[in-house]
Enzyme design. Structure first.
Site, mmCIF file in Angstrom:
data_model
loop_
_atom_site.group_PDB
_atom_site.id
_atom_site.type_symbol
_atom_site.label_atom_id
_atom_site.label_comp_id
_atom_site.label_asym_id
_atom_site.label_seq_id
_atom_site.Cartn_x
_atom_site.Cartn_y
_atom_site.Cartn_z
ATOM 1 N N LYS A 43 0.806 -1.187 0.000
ATOM 2 C CA LYS A 43 0.000 0.000 0.000
ATOM 3 C C LYS A 43 0.855 1.258 0.000
ATOM 4 O O LYS A 43 0.389 2.338 -0.371
ATOM 5 C CB LYS A 43 -0.881 0.039 1.272
ATOM 6 C CG LYS A 43 -1.794 -1.119 1.427
ATOM 7 C CD LYS A 43 -2.502 -1.039 2.787
ATOM 8 C CE LYS A 43 -2.841 -2.412 3.270
ATOM 9 N NZ LYS A 43 -3.340 -2.402 4.648
ATOM 10 N N GLY A 44 2.091 1.137 0.440
ATOM 11 C CA GLY A 44 2.931 2.312 0.719
ATOM 12 C C GLY A 44 3.057 3.324 -0.398
ATOM 13 O O GLY A 44 3.214 4.514 -0.142
ATOM 14 N N ASP A 103 14.759 -0.234 1.558
ATOM 15 C CA ASP A 103 15.524 -0.337 2.801
ATOM 16 C C ASP A 103 16.641 -1.361 2.576
ATOM 17 O O ASP A 103 17.717 -1.011 2.104
ATOM 18 C CB ASP A 103 14.542 -0.738 3.916
ATOM 19 C CG ASP A 103 15.184 -0.797 5.292
ATOM 20 O OD1 ASP A 103 16.410 -0.647 5.399
ATOM 21 O OD2 ASP A 103 14.447 -0.997 6.273
ATOM 22 N N LYS A 131 16.974 4.366 1.738
ATOM 23 C CA LYS A 131 17.701 4.474 3.008
ATOM 24 C C LYS A 131 19.171 4.227 2.775
ATOM 25 O O LYS A 131 19.552 3.238 2.147
ATOM 26 C CB LYS A 131 17.158 3.457 4.015
ATOM 27 C CG LYS A 131 15.910 3.946 4.703
ATOM 28 C CD LYS A 131 15.609 3.105 5.913
ATOM 29 C CE LYS A 131 14.129 3.120 6.179
ATOM 30 N NZ LYS A 131 13.768 2.235 7.294
ATOM 31 N N VAL A 153 10.700 5.422 9.122
ATOM 32 C CA VAL A 153 9.940 6.635 8.822
ATOM 33 C C VAL A 153 8.478 6.322 8.500
ATOM 34 O O VAL A 153 8.143 5.206 8.100
ATOM 35 C CB VAL A 153 10.571 7.430 7.651
ATOM 36 C CG1 VAL A 153 11.896 8.046 8.066
ATOM 37 C CG2 VAL A 153 10.734 6.559 6.409
ATOM 38 N N ASP A 159 3.619 3.530 6.635
ATOM 39 C CA ASP A 159 2.903 3.286 7.880
ATOM 40 C C ASP A 159 3.786 2.723 8.978
ATOM 41 O O ASP A 159 4.866 2.202 8.736
ATOM 42 C CB ASP A 159 1.786 2.270 7.632
ATOM 43 C CG ASP A 159 2.349 0.863 7.431
ATOM 44 O OD1 ASP A 159 3.223 0.701 6.555
ATOM 45 O OD2 ASP A 159 1.940 -0.054 8.156
HETATM 46 P P1 IMP Z 1 13.189 -3.783 2.098
HETATM 47 O O1 IMP Z 1 12.803 -5.113 1.533
HETATM 48 O O2 IMP Z 1 14.022 -3.925 3.341
HETATM 49 O O3 IMP Z 1 13.862 -2.893 1.072
HETATM 50 O O4 IMP Z 1 11.880 -3.078 2.614
HETATM 51 C C1 IMP Z 1 10.984 -2.535 1.727
HETATM 52 C C2 IMP Z 1 9.574 -2.439 2.250
HETATM 53 O O5 IMP Z 1 9.507 -2.384 3.673
HETATM 54 C C3 IMP Z 1 8.972 -1.149 1.742
HETATM 55 O O6 IMP Z 1 8.270 -1.357 0.537
HETATM 56 C C4 IMP Z 1 8.088 -0.708 2.890
HETATM 57 O O7 IMP Z 1 6.792 -1.225 2.731
HETATM 58 C C5 IMP Z 1 8.708 -1.292 4.110
HETATM 59 N N1 IMP Z 1 9.585 -0.305 4.790
HETATM 60 C C6 IMP Z 1 10.933 -0.260 4.777
HETATM 61 N N2 IMP Z 1 11.406 0.745 5.530
HETATM 62 C C7 IMP Z 1 10.305 1.370 6.021
HETATM 63 C C8 IMP Z 1 10.141 2.536 6.871
HETATM 64 O O8 IMP Z 1 11.080 3.206 7.326
HETATM 65 N N3 IMP Z 1 8.854 2.874 7.156
HETATM 66 C C9 IMP Z 1 7.779 2.180 6.693
HETATM 67 N N4 IMP Z 1 7.897 1.111 5.897
HETATM 68 C C10 IMP Z 1 9.159 0.702 5.559
HETATM 69 MG MG MG Z 2 4.704 -1.264 5.171
#
Ligand code: IMP
Ligand code: MG
Length: 180
Positions: A43-44, A103, A131, A153, A159
Site C-alpha cells: 500500500k505504501g 531499505d 535508506k 519513517v 505506515d
Molecule cells: P526492504 O525489503 O528492506 O527494502 O523493505 C521494503 C519495504 O519495507 C517497503 O516497501 C516498505 O513497505 C517497508 N519499509 C521499509 N522501511 C520502512 C520505513 O522506514 N517505514 C515504513 N515502511 C518501511
Molecule cells: Mg509497510
C-alpha cells in the site's frame, strides 16, 4: 502533528512536491517514445503514485501489486508474498515500478525477478525514498526521490502498523516497534 510517535520531519511537504515535479519531468522526457505502464506497489506507494502520475505528461497506464514482506517486525527477510498480483499482462510493455521506500532492497530484488520473467520490454524502478547504507544488494534504481538516513519513517503513504499513511510529509517514527 501532536502525536508523541511522530518525530522529526525528514522530508517536508514542499520538498516532496518539488522533487516529484522534477521526477515527473525526467520520466516524461525519458519515456517520451515509450509511454510506461506504471506499477504501484501497495500500500505504501499509493500517495506517491498519485502525485507522480499527475506530474507525468504522457499517456501512461496503471496497475498495482500488493506485497508483504515476511520477517521480524521492522526488518524484511527477503521472503515476499504477493497479496494482489497485476491485472495486466506486462509482456512487451515498458514497466516502471513505483515504490515508496527501499531499505534492505530485498523486497525490490524479489519483485524485479518476479516481473522480469513475464517478459517486459523494459523494467525500471522509481523509488521515493532510499535508506542510506542498508542495501544488501545493489538496488539499481533508475529514479530516486530522496536518500534518507536509516531510521524508520512514516507518512506520505508509509505506515507504522497501518497508521500515519495520511501525513502529508515524511517523519521519523518514535513510537514502539512497528510492524510492516
Ligand atoms: P526492504 O525489503 O528492506 O527494502 O523493505 C521494503 C519495504 O519495507 C517497503 O516497501 C516498505 O513497505 C517497508 N519499509 C521499509 N522501511 C520502512 C520505513 O522506514 N517505514 C515504513 N515502511 C518501511
Ligand atoms: Mg509497510
Amino acid at each position: 502533528m501532536n502525536d508523541p510517535n511522530v518525530g522529526r520531519i525528514v522530508v517536508e511537504t514542499e520538498e516532496l512536491q518539488n522533487r516529484i515535479a522534477q521526477l515527473g519531468k525526467e520520466i516524461s522526457a525519458d519515456y517520451a517514445e515509450t509511454p510506461p505502464l506504471l506499477v504501484g506497489v501497495l500500500k505504501g506507494a499509493f500517495m506517491f503514485m498519485a502525485d507522480l502520475a499527475r506530474a507525468i505528461d504522457l499517456p501512461v497506464e496503471f496497475d498495482f501489486m500488493a506485497v508483504s514482506s515476511y520477517g521480524s517486525a521492522t526488518r524484511t527477510s527477503g521472503v515476499v508474498r504477493i497479496l494482489k498480483d497485476l491485472d495486466l499482462d506486462i509482456s512487451g510493455r515498458h514497466v516502471l515500478v513505483v515504490e515508496d521506500i527501499v531499505d534492505s532492497g530485498l523486497t525490490l530484488a524479489y519483485l524485479r525477478k518476479n516481473l522480469a520473467v513475464r517478459g517486459p520490454a523494459s523494467l525500471n524502478v522509481c523509488a521515493l525514498l532510499l535508506k542510506d547504507g542498508l542495501q544488501r544488494r545493489d538496488p539499481d534504481l533508475r529514479y530516486v526521490g530522496f536518500r534518507i538516513p536509516p531510521a524508520f519513517v512514516i507518512g506520505y503513504g508509509l505506515d507504522a502498523a497501518e497508521r500515519y499513511r495520511n501525513l502529508p510529509y515524511v517523519a521519523e517514527y518514535t513510537g514502539p516497534e512497528a510492524g510492516r
